[in-house]
Design an enzyme around this catalytic site. Sequence first.
Site, short mmCIF file in Angstrom:
data_model
loop_
_atom_site.label_atom_id
_atom_site.label_comp_id
_atom_site.label_asym_id
_atom_site.label_seq_id
_atom_site.Cartn_x
_atom_site.Cartn_y
_atom_site.Cartn_z
N ARG A 52 0.85 -1.20 0.00
CA ARG A 52 0.00 0.00 0.00
C ARG A 52 0.89 1.24 0.00
O ARG A 52 0.59 2.24 -0.64
CB ARG A 52 -0.95 0.01 1.21
N TYR A 104 -17.51 16.01 -15.07
CA TYR A 104 -17.92 14.61 -14.99
C TYR A 104 -18.91 14.40 -13.84
O TYR A 104 -18.68 14.89 -12.72
CB TYR A 104 -16.68 13.72 -14.81
N ASP A 176 -8.15 18.84 -14.08
CA ASP A 176 -8.43 17.46 -14.51
C ASP A 176 -8.06 17.40 -15.99
O ASP A 176 -8.76 17.96 -16.84
CB ASP A 176 -9.92 17.16 -14.27
N LYS A 201 -8.73 6.35 -18.91
CA LYS A 201 -9.08 6.85 -20.25
C LYS A 201 -7.87 6.79 -21.18
O LYS A 201 -7.35 5.73 -21.44
CB LYS A 201 -9.68 8.24 -20.11
O1 P1T Z 1 -13.83 6.59 -13.68
P1 P1T Z 1 -12.64 7.08 -12.90
O2 P1T Z 1 -11.35 6.49 -13.32
O3 P1T Z 1 -12.87 7.03 -11.42
O4 P1T Z 1 -12.46 8.65 -13.28
C1 P1T Z 1 -13.42 9.62 -12.98
C2 P1T Z 1 -13.35 10.74 -13.98
C3 P1T Z 1 -12.71 11.91 -13.64
N1 P1T Z 1 -12.60 12.95 -14.50
C4 P1T Z 1 -13.09 12.87 -15.75
C5 P1T Z 1 -12.96 14.04 -16.67
C6 P1T Z 1 -13.75 11.71 -16.17
O5 P1T Z 1 -14.23 11.66 -17.41
C7 P1T Z 1 -13.89 10.62 -15.28
C8 P1T Z 1 -14.63 9.39 -15.65
N2 P1T Z 1 -15.48 9.54 -16.75
C9 P1T Z 1 -16.25 8.57 -17.30
C10 P1T Z 1 -16.34 7.32 -16.83
C11 P1T Z 1 -17.02 9.00 -18.48
O6 P1T Z 1 -17.50 8.16 -19.26
O7 P1T Z 1 -17.15 10.22 -18.69
#
Ligand code: P1T
Length: 389
Positions: A52, A104, A176, A201
């Site tokens: 961790r 998001y 972000d 992503k």
């Molecule tokens: O899904 P995660 O890895 O926890 O990330 C969250 C997140 C944060 N910031 C942005 C700009 C994002 O697009 C996302 C996650 N978005 C999707 C799952 C989506 O389909 O838009």
Amino acid sequence: MAKEKDLGFGTLSIHGGQFPDPSTGAVMPPIYQTSTYVQEAPGVHKGYEYSRTQNPTRHALERSLAAIEKGQFGLAFGSGLAAIDAVMKLLSPGDEVIATNDLYGGTYRLFTKIFENWGLVFHFVDLSNEDEVKAKLNDKTRVIWAETPTNPLLRIFDIRKLATLKEGRNLMLVVDNTFATPYLQTPLDLGADIVMHSVTKYLGGHSDLVMGALVVRDEKIAQDLYFIQNSSGAVCGPMDSFLALRGIKTLHVRMQRHCENAETVARFLISHPEVKKVYWPGFPGHIGHETANKQMRGFGGMLSFELKNDSLERAFTLVSSLKVFTLAESLGGVESLAGHPASMTHAAIPREERMKAGLSDSLIRLSVGLEDAKDLVRDLDQAIKKALE
Ligand code: P1T
């Protein structure tokens, strides 16, 4: 090798922060699938005590993240939301956050359903409107939270300009950078304090993992975040770290093609007689187009659009009729995805708030992948026809 600051982005993606595994010479870091490490005597070890806290495969990824984002310190988490959660834990009850109102849905949910209960105060505003931002700025403001481009309307905010708001204040600018990736913009170079990613992503790039990351330059912020990462424990595992690192090595090549394909699709849609509006930062007139021209090195692989005479039913028919695009949440993978934000990724935002931000019920979002652009255009063409039947 030359100093990292002198290397091109492609070289950094492949080599940044990397060296052969010291124990075997393996060129790719091994997947150190271990929870713990031997100690010769209590406290006598090789720098690794418990996974961790530290793991060599995660460390290799964290060094790569720091290198590509032009930061000093990288931290990897179990998801993008876990990374955002860690940033919010830097704050104390009563602290205030000014965030973009187009963001998001999961980020909005984390802010309003978890951290508001803990006494943080959130203001959701149009970050391109300086008066709106200044109206919310006060002595308690600790964070400006910007997505740029935003999800799902692809609005662009001037990071340099937002950074000027920090002057004389105890305020952090967090960007972000999920949609742009460091291939297209490096917010730390423009005055941001923390860069956040959903590694799920474009960085991962193959829709095969869920992960988040933070990159910073300031040592104090880094130490505070490492403390939270270890204390709260939302780390990613070694296998996912390996996959993300492998993804990053082709980021520059993939992003080039994402940008080209998205442009082809955007131009097809804007010239289609049945399409009302296309949200793509490359079009003059798009909110922040001028800023995108100077701040970004391309317009990215994401776009959204609405049909003329749009309705929820038509949007549903369209996204359900696609054959090459896959109807799914997420984005940034090699395969093209289509989504309906109001019912999928942004359903956690109350309708009234969505409307205020300009997110209509009929908006369709596309993550344009790496297939042949002509197949993507043909697929959209046939799905639009179906939606109009
Ligand atoms: O899904 P995660 O890895 O926890 O990330 C969250 C997140 C944060 N910031 C942005 C700009 C994002 O697009 C996302 C996650 N978005 C999707 C799952 C989506 O389909 O838009």
